[in-house]
Design an enzyme around this catalytic site. Sequence first.
Site, PDB file in Angstrom:
ATOM      1  N   LYS A 102      27.049  -4.852  -0.893  1.00 13.05           N
ATOM      2  CA  LYS A 102      28.517  -4.930  -0.993  1.00 13.05           C
ATOM      3  C   LYS A 102      29.185  -4.205   0.156  1.00 13.05           C
ATOM      4  CE  LYS A 102      27.943  -4.168  -5.875  1.00 13.05           C
ATOM      5  NZ  LYS A 102      28.284  -3.161  -6.873  1.00 13.05           N
ATOM      6  N   ARG A 150       0.808  -1.218   0.000  1.00 10.43           N
ATOM      7  CA  ARG A 150       0.000   0.000   0.000  1.00 10.43           C
ATOM      8  C   ARG A 150       0.848   1.278   0.000  1.00 10.43           C
ATOM      9  NH1 ARG A 150      -3.087  -4.024   2.037  1.00 10.43           N
ATOM     10  NH2 ARG A 150      -1.054  -4.675   2.757  1.00 10.43           N
ATOM     11  N   THR A 151       1.763   1.369   0.945  1.00  6.38           N
ATOM     12  CA  THR A 151       2.490   2.625   1.135  1.00  6.38           C
ATOM     13  C   THR A 151       3.382   2.922  -0.074  1.00  6.38           C
ATOM     14  OG1 THR A 151       2.491   2.050   3.475  1.00  6.38           O
ATOM     15  CG2 THR A 151       3.845   3.926   2.823  1.00  6.38           C
ATOM     16  N   ARG A 193      11.177   3.514   4.280  1.00  5.09           N
ATOM     17  CA  ARG A 193      10.664   2.482   5.197  1.00  5.09           C
ATOM     18  C   ARG A 193      11.833   1.599   5.608  1.00  5.09           C
ATOM     19  NH1 ARG A 193       5.465  -1.316   4.876  1.00  5.09           N
ATOM     20  NH2 ARG A 193       4.588   0.730   5.342  1.00  5.09           N
ATOM     21  N   HIS A 236       4.441   5.491  11.827  1.00  9.28           N
ATOM     22  CA  HIS A 236       3.999   5.412  10.424  1.00  9.28           C
ATOM     23  C   HIS A 236       3.052   6.609  10.228  1.00  9.28           C
ATOM     24  CE1 HIS A 236       2.963   3.965   6.596  1.00  9.28           C
ATOM     25  NE2 HIS A 236       2.607   2.723   6.866  1.00  9.28           N
TER      26      HIS A 236
HETATM   27  N1   CP Z   1      -0.450  -0.051   5.910  1.00  9.32           N
HETATM   28  C1   CP Z   1       0.755  -0.360   5.368  1.00  9.32           C
HETATM   29  O1   CP Z   1       1.778   0.222   5.734  1.00  9.32           O
HETATM   30  O2   CP Z   1       0.715  -1.329   4.415  1.00  9.32           O
HETATM   31  P1   CP Z   1       1.984  -1.795   3.558  1.00  9.32           P
HETATM   32  O3   CP Z   1       2.923  -2.508   4.499  1.00  9.32           O
HETATM   33  O4   CP Z   1       1.418  -2.691   2.488  1.00  9.32           O
HETATM   34  O5   CP Z   1       2.620  -0.559   2.999  1.00  9.32           O
END
Ligand code: CP
Length: 312
Positions: A88, A60-61, A110, A138
């Site tokens: 590496k 999603r993100t 992320r 998040h």
């Molecule tokens: N809600 C969320 O962060 O989903 P993803 O891990 O698919 O990005």
Amino acid sequence: MQKELLSKPYLLSAEDLSVEDVNLIFDQARYFEYHYSLGANFTDLIGYTVALAFFEPSTRTRISFEIAVQRLGGKPILFSTATSSLTKGESLIDTLHTIEAMDVQIFVVRHSASGVPVLLQRNTSKMVINAGDGKHEHPTQALLDAYTIQKHFGYIKDLKICIVGDILHSRVARSNIILLKKFGAKVAFCGPGTLIPRHYSHWNLTTLKNIDEAIEWSDVIMLLRLQNERMDSGLVPSLAEFSNLYGLTFERISRKPELVVLHPGPVNYGIELDYEVPAYPNVLIQTQVSHGVFVRMALLSLLAKTYESRRR
Ligand code: CP
């Protein structure tokens, strides 16, 4: 005078956002949502390259940020750990500086380790957006969740919102609590004692015993999955017991169909949510995903404006 810029030219935590910032993002997201439906083209990110640096899996993100950048006329570049020189021995900071030297202005990050986006922001003059770091935060998920709640009810203040499940390992829970409290929502927890963090006691949140109490108390339930990838073993006696005490079933939601149900995804059907439940109109899981694109477009556009204004 109407505020047009964000307080900070980055987003590492929901703490970085004032109520005015969030309202500005929501106004902009509504603008994009409406005008996109009319077929409008946007140019807010023309000349911008955005690195989507996902060191941990995401559907999603990552995809919603990629679509958001493209809809605004920017160029997204995908960074894959497995095929990068990190394998590496290149350090994270060297990797950041290498990508930065190619005229990338925004890093969407992320990582499985809490604090990586903060570390990267300390080492760059460009903009970093936290797209989920370990158990920490998040913030864009919390933004799209709050946007979904506000669109549904028209307000957030005084709504009773219960977060159910694995709160201990959840960055979504932390960012949501910070943001929802800023808007005056009443927030509660519901989950096994082993998955409720003790250090959240300073927030003075209500704790509910099981899903039945949560349904009765709440206007909104936010379900979370068990984060097995971040969990030490033995925190839940069995999935069946967890599901029995905290899972939302068809029978349970039938008692209160007006209840709004959110889930950040990915959903583990059959554990926190029965397969049939998403058929209820107030289960807004897909709406959350759609809103994610417009909220992220709004954030990117406003960050770019905020960044430019500080360079002048
Ligand atoms: N809600 C969320 O962060 O989903 P993803 O891990 O698919 O990005």
